[in-house]
Design a protein around this motif. Structure first.
Motif, short mmCIF file in Angstrom:
data_model
loop_
_atom_site.label_atom_id
_atom_site.label_comp_id
_atom_site.label_asym_id
_atom_site.label_seq_id
_atom_site.Cartn_x
_atom_site.Cartn_y
_atom_site.Cartn_z
N TYR A 157 41.68 42.85 37.96
CA TYR A 157 40.22 42.62 38.03
C TYR A 157 39.57 42.58 36.65
CZ TYR A 157 40.88 47.48 37.25
OH TYR A 157 41.33 48.65 36.70
N ARG A 165 34.67 40.89 41.86
CA ARG A 165 35.53 41.99 42.32
C ARG A 165 35.37 42.20 43.82
NH1 ARG A 165 33.58 44.78 37.84
NH2 ARG A 165 32.57 46.36 39.12
N TYR A 169 38.32 42.06 46.63
CA TYR A 169 38.65 43.11 47.60
C TYR A 169 38.60 42.56 49.03
CZ TYR A 169 37.53 46.00 43.51
OH TYR A 169 37.49 46.53 42.25
N THR A 187 45.21 50.29 39.49
CA THR A 187 43.81 50.16 39.11
C THR A 187 43.27 51.42 38.44
OG1 THR A 187 41.60 49.68 39.97
CG2 THR A 187 43.04 50.94 41.40
#
Lengths: 296, 228
Positions: A157, A165, A169, A187
């Motif tokens: 990302y 973002r 998702y 992440t």
């Protein structure tokens, strides 16, 4: 259930630096894993070995019962997207997508097209001319449209704005629900992505700290707040991840769930209990004072 | 994903480049020859001066790109190193064959295009064409293998640790350049050894270079960039 990924005493070294230090874990197939760790904790090295980008220096890795390194079947069905895109800088976006479409057996051209639009990617633009966020978007397109049984996404990302973002998702979850597979998402934006994870894997200094169902892990963190003395009495003998004081009031973060009886006892002592977010738990577990052994 | 898929993908990728390169070379040299033929009776072959010396470096660049660009690109698309190396080597052989055919073919076309030529011009004949093919092919193979092996050594071991491998990696190109070649006017140069022995040494060294390349690449780590 036979584990899809089995890692035993995995060691990865870069000269004198040990990036992954005897890591052992098993991951069941068909789940979304959150791979969490601080910078330099060994996340990318672990993913690189799983993706057959590098050989392990010690230990073993098995995917579906075989070593993935130079295994044509496993490599064909594994996609690894890292923050630095592994595509020629001079190629146009369309050429990059066509290349992967030819080589990925389960490539979904429709999904690739939709995601390309969603991330505002111009097929005629060269990769070198893409912004940081657009490059990340291209990585996501490659990662999801490949529909590989093992999808490894490492900080994909970077540079994406909040809207991009959010699109990532949503698309990840939608596609995963329609086409279940094993996804490992590394992440640092823990709070933002935590709801996607079915299981959390935390590594620190190359070693496994926690591997748990996300809900179970979430329930392990309890913040106990109240008069300092009462808090200290209550937490005595427990794993305390951190303490904060303001005047006579203290908050202690505990690792390990509380039973009904203990909750009642806290209430009677005038203490308030609150859940701790995954990110807070992660910070406490990897803050340096808490070695992996201390929290096991 | 096997070597065959890699070969087909490389052929598809390079097809437009081959066509542009070939067309530019043929048309450019053709126009220059026409102009030259109109003003004088040329005593040299422009085609051999330009094309014969250019093709081996072009093939060398393909060998370089195979590692510097295509390694990461193909492995990221799920291809094994083994398949890339094998498919890439076959691609290199086919490319070398193609340019080794292009050189005498272009020379023959030039000869026909020019008509009247001065005494120094290397008049084309099937025998000369065969000789040109026989000199260009081993040269291209050697340059291709050397290009790939040099970059593979540096990619894997870095600048300093890769340096000792520079010698064996460059050996096919250097030795072949010493034994076989084409002069600026297309002269067939065979030095130090008879042609058959020179070709045997050249091809042998290219095979050794290919094995070194394969050995270095078989378990190389896929870096974030060529220089990292």
């Amino acid at each position: 259930m036979i584990p899809m990924i089995s890692v035993r005493d995995l060691t990865v070294r870069y000269g004198a630096t040990t990036a992954v230090d005897g890591l052992t874990m098993e991951l069941a197939p068909g789940r979304i894993y959150g791979l969490l760790g601080r910078n330099g904790s060994g996340k990318t090295s672990l993913l690189s070995v799983l993706a057959a980008y590098r050989r392990a220096d010690g230990g073993s890795v098995e995917i579906d019962g075989v070593d993935p390194f130079e295994n044509a079947r496993i490599m064909r069905d594994t996609v690894f997207v890292r923050d630095t895109l592994d595509v020629p800088e001079g190629d146009r976006v369309g050429k990059v997508l066509d290349f992967h479409a030819r080589l990925r057996p389960r490539w979904d051209a429709g999904l690739a097209e939709r995601l390309t639009e969603a991330f505002g990617l111009d097929r005629r633009k060269r990769v070198s001319a893409l912004s940081r966020g657009q490059r990340s978007g291209l990585g996501v397109v490659l990662g999801l449209a490949s529909r590989a049984s093992l999808t490894l996404l490492d900080e994909v990302y970077l540079g994406m704005d909040a809207a991009a973002r959010s699109t990532f998702y949503r698309e990840l979850l939608d596609d995963y629900l329609a086409h279940p597979r094993t996804i490992i998402l590394s992440t640092h934006l823990i709070q933002e992505v935590a709801d996607l994870f079915e299981e959390v894997v935390i590594i620190d200094r190359g070693r496994l700290v926690v591997q748990e169902e996300t809900d179970t892990f979430r329930a392990r963190g309890v913040a106990v707040t109240g008069p300092a003395e009462a808090v200290e009495t209550f937490v005595s003998g427990r794993t305390v991840l951190g303490r904060q004081s303001l005047g006579g009031v203290r908050q202690a973060t505990l690792y390990g769930g509380l039973g009904d009886e203990e909750e009642r006892r806290a209430e009677q002592a005038g203490l308030s209990l609150a859940p701790v977010g995954i990110q807070d738990l992660f910070v406490h577990l990897t803050s340096g004072e808490h070695t992996p052994e201390a929290v096991r | 994903m096997n070597a065959h898929t890699v070969l087909l993908t490389l052929l598809r990728m390079y097809r437009p480049i081959f066509l542009w390169f070939g067309a530019t070379l043929v048309i450019g040299a053709g126009i220059a020859d026409l102009v030259l033929g109109a003003v004088t009776e040329p005593a040299f072959s422009l085609w051999m001066f330009v094309a014969a010396s250019a093709v081996k470096y072009w093939v060398l660049v393909i060998g370089v790109i195979l590692v510097s660009t295509h390694l990461r690109q193909f492995v990221a698309a799920g291809v094994t190193r083994r398949a890339l190396v094998t498919g890439g080597l076959i691609f290199g052989v086919l490319t070398s064959l193609a340019v080794a055919v292009l050189v005498p073919l272009g020379h023959g076309l030039e000869d026909a295009l020019l008509g009247e030529v001065a005494a120094g011009y290397p008049a084309w004949s099937p025998r000369l064409g065969l000789g040109e093919f026989g000199h260009v092919l081993p040269s291209c193979l050697a340059f291709f293998v050397s290009g790939a092996a040099v970059v593979a050594a540096f990619y894997r071991y870095g600048a300093w640790r890769g340096l000792p491998l520079l010698v064996p990696a460059l050996l096919p190109a250097l030795v072949t350049e010493g034994l076989l070649g084409l002069g600026g006017n297309g002269e067939l140069l065979t030095r130090f050894l008879p042609y058959a022995a020179a070709v045997t040494v050249s091809v042998g060294l290219s095979l050794v270079g290919a094995m070194l390349y394969r050995r270095v690449m078989r378990d190389v780590t896929i870096r974030r960039s060529t220089t990292s």
